[in-house]
Design a protein around this motif. Structure first.
Motif, PDB file in Angstrom:
ATOM      1  N   TYR A  52       4.177 150.468  50.248  1.00 18.71           N
ATOM      2  CA  TYR A  52       3.148 149.743  49.515  1.00 18.71           C
ATOM      3  C   TYR A  52       3.408 149.966  48.034  1.00 18.71           C
ATOM      4  O   TYR A  52       3.360 151.104  47.553  1.00 18.71           O
ATOM      5  CB  TYR A  52       1.757 150.263  49.896  1.00 18.71           C
ATOM      6  N   HIS A  53       3.728 148.889  47.329  1.00 20.18           N
ATOM      7  CA  HIS A  53       4.119 148.988  45.916  1.00 20.18           C
ATOM      8  C   HIS A  53       5.239 150.013  45.737  1.00 20.18           C
ATOM      9  O   HIS A  53       5.207 150.856  44.847  1.00 20.18           O
ATOM     10  CB  HIS A  53       2.919 149.321  45.036  1.00 20.18           C
ATOM     11  N   TRP A  57       4.328 156.312  52.725  1.00 12.75           N
ATOM     12  CA  TRP A  57       3.143 157.121  52.982  1.00 12.75           C
ATOM     13  C   TRP A  57       3.258 157.812  54.330  1.00 12.75           C
ATOM     14  O   TRP A  57       3.882 157.275  55.256  1.00 12.75           O
ATOM     15  CB  TRP A  57       1.882 156.249  52.992  1.00 12.75           C
ATOM     16  N   SER A 170      -5.443 145.196  50.502  1.00 15.54           N
ATOM     17  CA  SER A 170      -5.701 146.454  49.808  1.00 15.54           C
ATOM     18  C   SER A 170      -4.873 147.576  50.424  1.00 15.54           C
ATOM     19  O   SER A 170      -4.390 147.480  51.564  1.00 15.54           O
ATOM     20  CB  SER A 170      -7.183 146.812  49.892  1.00 15.54           C
ATOM     21  N   LEU A 171      -4.726 148.661  49.695  1.00 13.71           N
ATOM     22  CA  LEU A 171      -4.018 149.825  50.225  1.00 13.71           C
ATOM     23  C   LEU A 171      -4.739 150.369  51.448  1.00 13.71           C
ATOM     24  O   LEU A 171      -4.095 150.763  52.434  1.00 13.71           O
ATOM     25  CB  LEU A 171      -3.886 150.900  49.153  1.00 13.71           C
ATOM     26  N   THR A 172      -6.061 150.398  51.433  1.00  7.74           N
ATOM     27  CA  THR A 172      -6.807 150.908  52.580  1.00  7.74           C
ATOM     28  C   THR A 172      -6.522 150.097  53.832  1.00  7.74           C
ATOM     29  O   THR A 172      -6.304 150.657  54.920  1.00  7.74           O
ATOM     30  CB  THR A 172      -8.315 150.898  52.281  1.00  7.74           C
ATOM     31  N   TRP A 174      -3.795 148.326  54.362  1.00  6.89           N
ATOM     32  CA  TRP A 174      -2.390 148.565  54.695  1.00  6.89           C
ATOM     33  C   TRP A 174      -2.230 149.868  55.482  1.00  6.89           C
ATOM     34  O   TRP A 174      -1.427 149.954  56.422  1.00  6.89           O
ATOM     35  CB  TRP A 174      -1.585 148.613  53.405  1.00  6.89           C
TER      36      TRP A 174
END
Length: 244
Positions: A52-53, A57, A170-172, A174
């Motif tokens: 992500y970007h 993670w 959103s990151l959440t 993802w």
């Protein structure tokens, strides 16, 4: 074609019956950004590390499994409920987002044996103390699987916001909206599909007293994690298929 109850998914449900039902309770998501070159050696051929970007993670999930049963059957005594902790990262195959598990520790020896055999996942036996009281959850874990290091986790967590659903993109979203897992056995790549309603999430607070599960993978220099909590989620799980 997706129905309205499935529009939170990135792709359609499998066109075959699901196999297992589980309810996940008191779910903690703890997410840490990790350099891609740390994780890439663990990812098998045929999968791509998802980012992500441009950041990879890892996520640790702690929860209590309840009401485990096969389709159209009642729960089996001795295996219907147990605590579990997963350590995973994020991958794609043919642009389908999923997860890759480094480990799954469970406090039920029979559940571990069955999952290792039928789902080909790196499940490990662990001694787990799972305590829920006054809105907080305390999990103390020590892996006790044969020929495995005695990795440990000791974490105390609770919800710290009102309930919300993540926004697409959103990151959440993802980090939490993943509907399949990948695993390997005898040189073949397998996919296992799951389905559940959109996560009813809350921000969370957590105190990690010990976490050698994550630090053994990525070293001791993990940043402060992003934390989320969910009170309950009902999950359907499909049998593995060879992903070719």
């Amino acid at each position: 074609m997706q129905h309205s109850s499935e529009t939170h998914r990135q792709y359609d449900l499998p066109d075959r019956p699901w196999l297992l039902h589980q309810t996940w309770e008191n779910v903690l998501f703890a997410h840490w950004p990790v350099k891609k070159d740390v994780l890439e050696p663990y990812i098998p051929r045929g999968l791509q590390l998802d980012t992500y970007h441009d950041s990879a993670w890892i996520s640790l999930l702690s929860f209590f499994v309840d009401d485990l049963h096969p389709r159209a059957m009642v729960p089996f005594p001795g295996i219907r409920a147990f605590p579990e902790v997963n350590l995973r990262t994020y991958v794609t195959r043919f642009d389908r987002p999923g997860v890759w598990f480094f480990s799954l520790d469970a406090g039920n020896a029979l559940a571990v044996a069955l999952a290792r055999r039928f789902f080909r996942l790196p499940y490990y036996r662990a001694k787990v103390h799972f305590e829920r009281a006054n809105g907080r959850t305390r999990v103390s874990l020590t892996r006790c699987h044969r020929k495995q290091p005695p990795y440990q986790l000791d974490v105390d967590y609770k919800a710290a916001s009102s309930v919300f659903e993540s926004q697409k993109g959103s990151l959440t979203s993802w980090l939490t909206d993943r509907y399949c897992l990948f695993t390997t056995a005898r040189g073949r790549l397998y996919r296992g599909d799951i389905h559940h309603r959109p996560w009813a999430l809350q921000e969370a607070e957590a105190i990690f007293r010990t976490n050698t599960l994550a630090s053994s993978l990525c070293g001791s220099h993990l940043t402060a994690p992003r934390l989320h909590y969910s009170q309950q989620q009902h999950v359907h799980i499909w049998p593995l298929v060879i992903d070719e």
